[in-house]
Design a protein around this motif. Structure first.
Motif, PDB file in Angstrom:
ATOM      1  N   TRP A 166     -30.467 -21.806-118.088  1.00 15.31           N
ATOM      2  CA  TRP A 166     -29.580 -21.797-116.936  1.00 15.31           C
ATOM      3  C   TRP A 166     -28.755 -20.516-116.915  1.00 15.31           C
ATOM      4  N   SER A 167     -28.267 -20.116-118.075  1.00 16.14           N
ATOM      5  CA  SER A 167     -27.466 -18.897-118.168  1.00 16.14           C
ATOM      6  C   SER A 167     -28.280 -17.680-117.729  1.00 16.14           C
ATOM      7  N   ARG A 168     -29.527 -17.631-118.142  1.00 17.08           N
ATOM      8  CA  ARG A 168     -30.398 -16.513-117.771  1.00 17.08           C
ATOM      9  C   ARG A 168     -30.779 -16.545-116.297  1.00 17.08           C
ATOM     10  N   ALA A 169     -30.557 -17.670-115.649  1.00 18.07           N
ATOM     11  CA  ALA A 169     -30.850 -17.794-114.223  1.00 18.07           C
ATOM     12  C   ALA A 169     -29.624 -17.499-113.352  1.00 18.07           C
ATOM     13  N   THR A 170     -28.541 -17.041-113.959  1.00 25.06           N
ATOM     14  CA  THR A 170     -27.331 -16.730-113.182  1.00 25.06           C
ATOM     15  C   THR A 170     -27.680 -15.747-112.067  1.00 25.06           C
ATOM     16  N   GLY A 171     -27.230 -16.100-110.861  1.00 30.97           N
ATOM     17  CA  GLY A 171     -27.516 -15.279-109.683  1.00 30.97           C
ATOM     18  C   GLY A 171     -28.791 -15.676-108.960  1.00 30.97           C
ATOM     19  N   ARG A 172     -29.599 -16.530-109.583  1.00 33.56           N
ATOM     20  CA  ARG A 172     -30.879 -16.938-108.997  1.00 33.56           C
ATOM     21  C   ARG A 172     -30.727 -18.267-108.275  1.00 33.56           C
ATOM     22  N   LEU A 173     -31.592 -18.488-107.311  1.00 34.19           N
ATOM     23  CA  LEU A 173     -31.649 -19.735-106.572  1.00 34.19           C
ATOM     24  C   LEU A 173     -32.469 -20.736-107.374  1.00 34.19           C
ATOM     25  N   VAL A 174     -31.929 -21.930-107.596  1.00 39.57           N
ATOM     26  CA  VAL A 174     -32.648 -22.957-108.342  1.00 39.57           C
ATOM     27  C   VAL A 174     -32.678 -24.256-107.543  1.00 39.57           C
ATOM     28  N   ARG A 175     -33.700 -25.044-107.819  1.00 35.73           N
ATOM     29  CA  ARG A 175     -33.792 -26.392-107.251  1.00 35.73           C
ATOM     30  C   ARG A 175     -33.842 -27.356-108.413  1.00 35.73           C
ATOM     31  N   ALA A 176     -32.938 -28.343-108.373  1.00 37.78           N
ATOM     32  CA  ALA A 176     -32.868 -29.349-109.424  1.00 37.78           C
ATOM     33  C   ALA A 176     -33.152 -30.721-108.821  1.00 37.78           C
ATOM     34  N   VAL A 177     -34.057 -31.446-109.452  1.00 39.78           N
ATOM     35  CA  VAL A 177     -34.324 -32.832-109.092  1.00 39.78           C
ATOM     36  C   VAL A 177     -33.508 -33.678-110.057  1.00 39.78           C
ATOM     37  N   LEU A 178     -32.722 -34.584-109.490  1.00 37.13           N
ATOM     38  CA  LEU A 178     -31.789 -35.364-110.292  1.00 37.13           C
ATOM     39  C   LEU A 178     -32.377 -36.710-110.704  1.00 37.13           C
ATOM     40  N   HIS A 179     -31.846 -37.272-111.767  1.00 34.21           N
ATOM     41  CA  HIS A 179     -32.293 -38.581-112.249  1.00 34.21           C
ATOM     42  C   HIS A 179     -32.058 -39.672-111.217  1.00 34.21           C
ATOM     43  N   ASP A 180     -31.041 -39.513-110.373  1.00 34.40           N
ATOM     44  CA  ASP A 180     -30.740 -40.547-109.372  1.00 34.40           C
ATOM     45  C   ASP A 180     -31.659 -40.467-108.155  1.00 34.40           C
ATOM     46  N   GLY A 181     -32.627 -39.552-108.172  1.00 32.66           N
ATOM     47  CA  GLY A 181     -33.578 -39.444-107.080  1.00 32.66           C
ATOM     48  C   GLY A 181     -33.247 -38.348-106.079  1.00 32.66           C
ATOM     49  N   GLY A 182     -32.028 -37.844-106.116  1.00 29.69           N
ATOM     50  CA  GLY A 182     -31.650 -36.762-105.208  1.00 29.69           C
ATOM     51  C   GLY A 182     -32.096 -35.413-105.740  1.00 29.69           C
ATOM     52  N   ASP A 183     -31.805 -34.385-104.967  1.00 28.21           N
ATOM     53  CA  ASP A 183     -32.069 -33.034-105.440  1.00 28.21           C
ATOM     54  C   ASP A 183     -31.006 -32.103-104.872  1.00 28.21           C
ATOM     55  N   THR A 196     -30.262 -27.737-104.252  1.00 28.78           N
ATOM     56  CA  THR A 196     -30.714 -26.350-104.318  1.00 28.78           C
ATOM     57  C   THR A 196     -29.505 -25.461-104.136  1.00 28.78           C
ATOM     58  N   GLY A 197     -29.325 -24.526-105.053  1.00 26.37           N
ATOM     59  CA  GLY A 197     -28.193 -23.623-104.968  1.00 26.37           C
ATOM     60  C   GLY A 197     -28.361 -22.446-105.906  1.00 26.37           C
ATOM     61  N   ARG A 198     -27.480 -21.493-105.772  1.00 24.71           N
ATOM     62  CA  ARG A 198     -27.508 -20.288-106.596  1.00 24.71           C
ATOM     63  C   ARG A 198     -26.624 -20.503-107.819  1.00 24.71           C
ATOM     64  N   VAL A 199     -27.144 -20.199-109.010  1.00 24.33           N
ATOM     65  CA  VAL A 199     -26.383 -20.389-110.239  1.00 24.33           C
ATOM     66  C   VAL A 199     -25.259 -19.361-110.296  1.00 24.33           C
ATOM     67  N   VAL A 200     -24.029 -19.857-110.350  1.00 26.07           N
ATOM     68  CA  VAL A 200     -22.847 -19.010-110.454  1.00 26.07           C
ATOM     69  C   VAL A 200     -22.515 -18.759-111.919  1.00 26.07           C
ATOM     70  N   SER A 201     -22.579 -19.834-112.699  1.00 22.20           N
ATOM     71  CA  SER A 201     -22.316 -19.738-114.132  1.00 22.20           C
ATOM     72  C   SER A 201     -22.971 -20.926-114.826  1.00 22.20           C
ATOM     73  N   ALA A 202     -23.122 -20.792-116.141  1.00 24.60           N
ATOM     74  CA  ALA A 202     -23.732 -21.874-116.919  1.00 24.60           C
ATOM     75  C   ALA A 202     -23.027 -21.976-118.258  1.00 24.60           C
ATOM     76  N   GLY A 203     -22.740 -23.207-118.646  1.00 23.80           N
ATOM     77  CA  GLY A 203     -22.095 -23.458-119.929  1.00 23.80           C
ATOM     78  C   GLY A 203     -22.984 -24.305-120.815  1.00 23.80           C
ATOM     79  N   ASP A 204     -22.381 -24.904-121.827  1.00 22.00           N
ATOM     80  CA  ASP A 204     -23.138 -25.713-122.781  1.00 22.00           C
ATOM     81  C   ASP A 204     -23.600 -27.048-122.210  1.00 22.00           C
ATOM     82  N   THR A 205     -22.841 -27.616-121.243  1.00 27.96           N
ATOM     83  CA  THR A 205     -23.161 -28.947-120.734  1.00 27.96           C
ATOM     84  C   THR A 205     -23.435 -29.002-119.239  1.00 27.96           C
ATOM     85  N   SER A 206     -23.124 -27.914-118.526  1.00 28.13           N
ATOM     86  CA  SER A 206     -23.316 -27.936-117.077  1.00 28.13           C
ATOM     87  C   SER A 206     -23.421 -26.521-116.521  1.00 28.13           C
ATOM     88  N   ALA A 207     -23.912 -26.467-115.284  1.00 28.36           N
ATOM     89  CA  ALA A 207     -23.979 -25.205-114.552  1.00 28.36           C
ATOM     90  C   ALA A 207     -23.191 -25.364-113.264  1.00 28.36           C
TER      91      ALA A 207
END
Length: 164
Positions: free
Chosen positions: A94-111, A113-124
């Motif tokens: 996630w950290s290496r994807a900073t500035g990139r557009l990502v799509r995440a599919v969530l466990h709850d069935g949703g998804d 899409t957004g640009r990674v601003v920052s990434a930490g140990d437990t969340s982005a």
């Protein structure tokens, strides 16, 4: 590949990769005819170019030969870096994807899409249509960087001359 042979290969290869300032992302051993195929994927902050893959491949090959972990079997060694299709599974991805557009599919069935601003140990933190959203890694079922194509205008083509 058995877990024992995977562990043994990792014990030989990972120190070499780490000494080169890289992360061992993947290690696969498979049979390819009479030869074994050892595929290794490495990465680093800022990416890994072809020259760096070739250099670390030489060091890994020497370590494998010195350790005799591959035995007398002929093998093909392939060292590469992950492409954009690599899933984002670790905080460093996630950290290496900073500035990139990502799509995440969530466990709850949703998804999302957004640009990674920052990434930490437990969340982005993502910029989703101008709004900031914190995304916990534990909420993500799978995520990948999205390939973006840049639209060119005619001024970008002015540098090219037509050949007769």
């Amino acid at each position: 590949m058995t877990s024992a042979s995977h562990d043994l290969l990792q014990q030989v290869i990972e120190p070499v990769v780490v000494s080169e300032g890289l992360d061992l992302e993947q290690l696969d051993l498979s049979q390819a005819g009479r030869r074994s195929r050892l595929r290794i994927m490495v990465d680093a902050d800022g990416g890994v170019d072809l020259d760096r893959c070739a250099e670390v491949s030489r060091h890994i090959s020497k370590a494998l030969d010195d350790s005799n972990v591959m035995g007398d079997r002929p093998y093909t060694l392939e060292v590469s870096s992950p492409g954009v299709s690599r899933p984002l599974t670790l905080p460093r991805h996630w950290s290496r994807a900073t500035g990139r557009l990502v799509r995440a599919v969530l466990h709850d069935g949703g998804d999302v899409t957004g640009r990674v601003v920052s990434a930490g140990d437990t969340s982005a933190v993502l910029d989703v249509d101008g709004a900031t959203r914190e995304l916990a890694y534990t909420d993500v079922r799978k995520a990948k960087v999205q390939v973006e194509f840049r639209k060119t205008d005619d001024t970008d083509l002015d540098d090219f001359e037509e050949e007769d």
